[in-house]
Design an enzyme around this catalytic site. Structure first.
Site, mmCIF file in Angstrom:
data_model
loop_
_atom_site.group_PDB
_atom_site.id
_atom_site.type_symbol
_atom_site.label_atom_id
_atom_site.label_comp_id
_atom_site.label_asym_id
_atom_site.label_seq_id
_atom_site.Cartn_x
_atom_site.Cartn_y
_atom_site.Cartn_z
ATOM 1 N N ASN A 83 -11.240 7.076 2.168
ATOM 2 C CA ASN A 83 -10.017 6.319 1.889
ATOM 3 C C ASN A 83 -9.073 7.174 1.053
ATOM 4 O OD1 ASN A 83 -8.143 4.261 1.307
ATOM 5 N ND2 ASN A 83 -9.715 2.698 1.325
ATOM 6 N N ASP A 101 -10.086 2.129 -3.900
ATOM 7 C CA ASP A 101 -9.194 2.273 -2.756
ATOM 8 C C ASP A 101 -8.389 3.550 -2.948
ATOM 9 O OD1 ASP A 101 -7.426 1.933 -0.624
ATOM 10 O OD2 ASP A 101 -7.345 -0.226 -0.855
ATOM 11 N N GLU A 144 -3.985 -5.617 10.260
ATOM 12 C CA GLU A 144 -3.247 -4.426 9.859
ATOM 13 C C GLU A 144 -2.931 -3.526 11.049
ATOM 14 O OE1 GLU A 144 -4.727 -2.321 6.453
ATOM 15 O OE2 GLU A 144 -5.632 -4.121 5.620
ATOM 16 N N GLU A 189 0.842 -1.202 0.000
ATOM 17 C CA GLU A 189 0.000 0.000 0.000
ATOM 18 C C GLU A 189 0.881 1.257 0.000
ATOM 19 O OE1 GLU A 189 -2.424 1.953 0.077
ATOM 20 O OE2 GLU A 189 -4.338 0.989 0.471
ATOM 21 N N ASN A 194 -5.157 7.177 6.983
ATOM 22 C CA ASN A 194 -5.091 6.224 5.876
ATOM 23 C C ASN A 194 -4.320 6.726 4.670
ATOM 24 O OD1 ASN A 194 -6.385 5.032 3.236
ATOM 25 N ND2 ASN A 194 -6.839 3.534 4.828
#
Length: 366
Positions: free
Chosen positions: A219, A270, A186, A74, A162
């Protein structure tokens, strides 16, 4: 006898190499996945959904796997001066570094507080969303010192920062959903102290302001090239995952909430980035939605996905009006992406266990 020794030596080297790969894979904390690039040009993995996308495809460029062996890749961020990409391997609690010149991937930071989103500010300092344990936004100074920029709002701890972007006026914007405190994968499970999941702005004076409070689990986020609009993913949209746009007013406030993209009941939005033409390059995959009725597979009845992951995994590209114009098919779900390379035309895609790259005729807006 010499021939037998040579055979034994080759067998030993083969075994040792296999053992080394196993050790490397174990050190990475996940299985490394092989990848076979498409041999023909143009790469059939780059799909044109509208003729307007054709100009962004480079005929003789194909998807490459530049790194693999992670649990959930990510938060990619490209550092132009150093020629490297940083990205998070969240369950392994570390930030990784891919060096363009050498092609090698190394650990940049261990015990990274389950870092998720990363970006660089205009001074070349790393900004990181530590989305569990510490639940804060930090800045890594040029001398390596870590400065905490935000860890609470109105006296209560943040949820799980995030994704993060920097505006040209040096204000920092980030999303604060619940993912990092929802379980043990996570990070660590914890209770939310905030009444809502917000989009925040950190002013140049350090003041933290909740700019958007009516999105459920925001997000990814990004600004339009002229910074007149802010786009935000609503992960827990009603009824589907969506991208909303907001006008940025002269005083820095936001208004005019408008839905730009609806992922439908099968797509999972995402992270995303915007190119200089205002197109949205979005990480894409299955949202895990199940069929209403089970399917008999000959052994047992199983609730199948509404759509196959292999048909959804990749990057979906939308024009500024929200029309899908292109798709980059990947063998793994893409969670996030960024533009890198000296010309900002190399698309890096963090995708489940791996990182993929593709040269395109588009350039990142920032």
């Amino acid at each position: 006898m010499q021939q037998m020794k040579n055979i034994e030596r080759r067998q030993f080297l083969k075994t040792a190499a296999g053992s080394s790969l196993a050790v490397m894979s174990a050190a990475a904390g996940a299985q490394s996945f092989g990848f076979t690039p498409n041999q023909r040009y143009p790469d059939p993995a780059i799909q044109i959904l509208d003729p307007s996308f054709a100009k962004y495809r480079i005929y003789s460029s194909s998807v490459e796997q530049v790194a693999t062996g992670f649990r959930w890749a990510e938060g990619p961020a490209y550092y132009a001066k150093g020629g490297y990409l940083l990205f998070s391997d969240i369950p392994n609690n570390r930030i990784m570094k891919f060096d363009e010149a050498t092609g090698k991937t190394t650990v940049f930071r261990e015990k990274a507080n389950y870092a998720n989103g990363n970006t660089f500010d205009r001074q070349g300092r790393l900004l990181t969303c530590e989305h569990s344990i510490t639940r804060r936004v930090t800045r890594t100074e040029l001398n390596g010192k870590i400065t905490v920029l935000a860890d609470s709002f109105e006296g209560k701890r943040l949820n799980a920062p995030n994704d993060i972007v920097v505006k040209s006026d040096d204000t920092i914007w980030f999303t604060d959903p619940l993912f990092g405190i929802n379980g043990e994968w996570e990070g660590s499970r914890a209770k939310s102290e905030q009444a809502s999941t917000n989009v925040y702005r950190i002013g140049t004076d350090g003041k933290l302001t909740a700019m958007i409070t009516d999105i459920v689990n925001p997000n990814g986020l990004a600004f339009s090239p002229d910074e007149k609009k802010l786009y935000v993913v609503e992960w827990k949209g009603t009824p589907n995952r969506s991208i909303w746009s907001f006008d940025i007013n002269a005083d820095g406030s936001v208004s005019n909430k408008t839905k730009v993209i609806d992922a439908a009941d099968q797509g999972a939005l995402d992270g995303f980035r915007i190119d200089r033409d205002g197109n949205l390059w979005c990480g894409w995959g299955s949202n895990g939605a199940l069929q209403a009725e089970p399917t008999d597979n000959g052994v047992r009845k199983v609730y199948e996905l509404k759509a196959k992951s292999q048909d959804l995994d990749g990057v979906m590209i939308f024009n500024p009006q929200g029309k899908a114009i292109g798709f980059i098919k990947l063998p793994e779900r893409c969670a996030n992406l960024t533009f890198g390379g000296p010309k900002r035309n190399r698309l890096y895609m963090t995708s489940s266990h791996s990182v993929y790259a593709l040269y395109v005729e588009a350039h990142g807006a920032v």
